[in-house]
Design an enzyme around this catalytic site. Structure first.
Site, short mmCIF file in Angstrom:
data_model
loop_
_atom_site.label_atom_id
_atom_site.label_comp_id
_atom_site.label_asym_id
_atom_site.label_seq_id
_atom_site.Cartn_x
_atom_site.Cartn_y
_atom_site.Cartn_z
N GLY A 18 0.75 -1.24 0.14
CA GLY A 18 0.04 0.04 0.09
C GLY A 18 0.81 1.19 -0.04
O GLY A 18 0.57 2.36 -0.60
N ASP B 58 0.57 3.65 4.28
CA ASP B 58 -0.52 4.18 3.75
C ASP B 58 -1.57 4.46 4.65
O ASP B 58 -2.17 5.82 4.50
CB ASP B 58 -1.28 3.45 2.55
CG ASP B 58 -1.65 1.91 3.06
OD1 ASP B 58 -1.44 1.66 4.33
OD2 ASP B 58 -2.00 1.00 2.41
N ASP C 95 -5.43 2.34 10.58
CA ASP C 95 -6.68 1.78 11.03
C ASP C 95 -7.00 1.46 12.22
O ASP C 95 -7.09 2.08 13.37
CB ASP C 95 -7.02 0.75 10.00
CG ASP C 95 -8.59 0.38 9.92
OD1 ASP C 95 -9.25 1.07 10.57
OD2 ASP C 95 -8.97 -0.69 9.25
N PHE D 280 -13.78 2.90 3.89
CA PHE D 280 -13.08 2.17 3.27
C PHE D 280 -12.68 2.81 2.10
O PHE D 280 -13.48 3.18 1.15
CB PHE D 280 -13.55 0.73 3.13
CG PHE D 280 -12.61 -0.15 2.32
CD1 PHE D 280 -11.61 -0.81 3.22
CD2 PHE D 280 -12.24 -0.23 0.98
CE1 PHE D 280 -10.77 -1.66 2.71
CE2 PHE D 280 -11.51 -1.29 0.47
CZ PHE D 280 -10.42 -1.70 1.40
N VAL D 281 -11.30 3.29 2.06
CA VAL D 281 -10.85 3.99 0.89
C VAL D 281 -10.11 3.22 -0.03
O VAL D 281 -9.34 2.33 0.29
CB VAL D 281 -10.25 5.24 1.32
CG1 VAL D 281 -11.27 6.31 2.05
CG2 VAL D 281 -9.02 4.95 2.22
N ASP E 5 -5.60 -0.71 -2.00
CA ASP E 5 -6.47 -1.37 -3.04
C ASP E 5 -7.77 -2.03 -2.57
O ASP E 5 -7.92 -2.10 -1.31
CB ASP E 5 -5.70 -2.74 -3.38
CG ASP E 5 -5.50 -3.75 -1.82
OD1 ASP E 5 -5.20 -3.19 -1.12
OD2 ASP E 5 -6.01 -4.92 -2.12
N ARG F 199 -5.13 0.32 -6.91
CA ARG F 199 -3.76 1.01 -6.63
C ARG F 199 -3.54 2.21 -7.36
O ARG F 199 -2.78 3.16 -6.90
CB ARG F 199 -2.78 -0.11 -6.14
CG ARG F 199 -3.21 -0.86 -5.36
CD ARG F 199 -1.72 -1.68 -5.05
NE ARG F 199 -1.93 -3.02 -4.28
CZ ARG F 199 -2.06 -3.28 -3.04
NH1 ARG F 199 -2.04 -2.29 -2.14
NH2 ARG F 199 -2.28 -4.46 -2.58
P1 5GP Z 1 -4.11 -1.46 10.64
O1 5GP Z 1 -3.09 -2.44 10.83
O2 5GP Z 1 -3.79 0.04 11.11
O3 5GP Z 1 -5.56 -2.06 10.93
O4 5GP Z 1 -4.34 -1.31 8.96
C1 5GP Z 1 -3.58 -0.71 8.44
C2 5GP Z 1 -3.53 -1.69 7.07
O5 5GP Z 1 -4.86 -1.91 6.55
C3 5GP Z 1 -3.31 -0.36 6.10
O6 5GP Z 1 -1.65 -0.48 5.70
C4 5GP Z 1 -3.72 -0.87 4.52
O7 5GP Z 1 -3.01 -1.76 4.07
C5 5GP Z 1 -5.20 -1.64 5.30
N1 5GP Z 1 -6.25 -0.82 5.41
C6 5GP Z 1 -6.64 -0.20 6.54
N2 5GP Z 1 -7.93 0.81 6.16
C7 5GP Z 1 -8.10 0.67 4.96
C8 5GP Z 1 -8.94 1.17 3.93
O8 5GP Z 1 -9.86 2.12 4.28
N3 5GP Z 1 -8.92 0.81 2.70
C9 5GP Z 1 -7.57 0.12 2.16
N4 5GP Z 1 -7.73 -0.31 0.77
N5 5GP Z 1 -6.72 -0.61 3.13
C10 5GP Z 1 -6.91 -0.32 4.41
MG MG Z 2 -0.79 -1.17 4.41
#
Ligand code: 5GP
Ligand code: MG
Length: 175
Positions: free
Chosen positions: A44, A100, A103, A152-153, A159, A165
């Site tokens: 990402g 990227d 979350d 969700f973006v 992606d 992407r």
């Molecule tokens: P975390 O580990 O903080 O929950 O999430 C981080 C990873 O989840 C990001 O690096 C990304 O790859 C994926 N992710 C989290 N939210 C989104 C979203 O809204 N869209 C997409 N495409 N990927 C996300």
């Molecule tokens: Mg990521």
């Protein structure tokens, strides 16, 4: 694939302007160090990193780590798993981890300790986007491009099921 786009959240022009500011801030914070080791969290962060580092006219190295947390069509994190690393010898290095989007914070909580165990002198974290979810409290983040709503973006590296992407803007998809 492009017909499923709902709305543009952040345009390519807004991203470009913000990245230039972030790069200035990062360089300023690292001015006492001879070099910076950039570690994008693939896949990402690939596009964000490519644009960010071209505003950083200082000595940098690039090493890689690949993490998966949203396999296939998942819309919520399935827990971060490290799929591969090309970190080389990062002992003693000043590392800037680039991702990227923040979350749940699981990715950062999984990756920062790996770099510390390899002996990085210092780890800083740059995120293009942050959803500001309560779960992410306590995950280290030093630089944030944009705070966004909990949607969700896709686009600009992010992606859905491997696609989107390459979109220049950050957008939401139709349900
Ligand atoms: P975390 O580990 O903080 O929950 O999430 C981080 C990873 O989840 C990001 O690096 C990304 O790859 C994926 N992710 C989290 N939210 C989104 C979203 O809204 N869209 C997409 N495409 N990927 C996300
Ligand atoms: Mg990521």
């Amino acid at each position: 694939m492009f017909q499923k786009i709902d709305k543009t959240l952040i345009s390519a022009a807004q991203i470009e302007a913000r990245i230039e500011q972030l790069a200035k801030q990062i360089i300023d914070d690292h001015k006492d160090f001879a070099e910076i080791t950039i570690v994008p969290i693939l896949t990402g962060a690939m596009i964000f990193t490519a644009d960010l580092i071209r505003h950083m006219r200082v000595p940098i190295r690039i090493n890689l780590i690949t993490v998966s947390s949203y396999p296939g069509t998942a819309l919520r994190t399935q827990g971060a798993s490290i799929l591969g690393k090309q970190l080389g010898d990062i002992a003693g290095r000043h590392v800037l981890l680039v991702d990227d989007i923040l979350d749940s914070g699981n990715t950062i909580r999984a990756v920062v300790p790996v770099l510390q165990e390899l002996g990085a002198a210092r780890v800083r974290v740059a995120m293009l986007l942050s959803k500001n979810r309560p779960e992410a409290k306590g995950a280290q983040v030093d630089y944030v491009g944009f705070d966004i709503p909990d949607e969700f973006v896709v686009g600009y590296g992010l992606d859905f099921d491997g696609f989107y992407r390459n979109l220049p803007d950050i957008v939401t998809l139709k349900p």
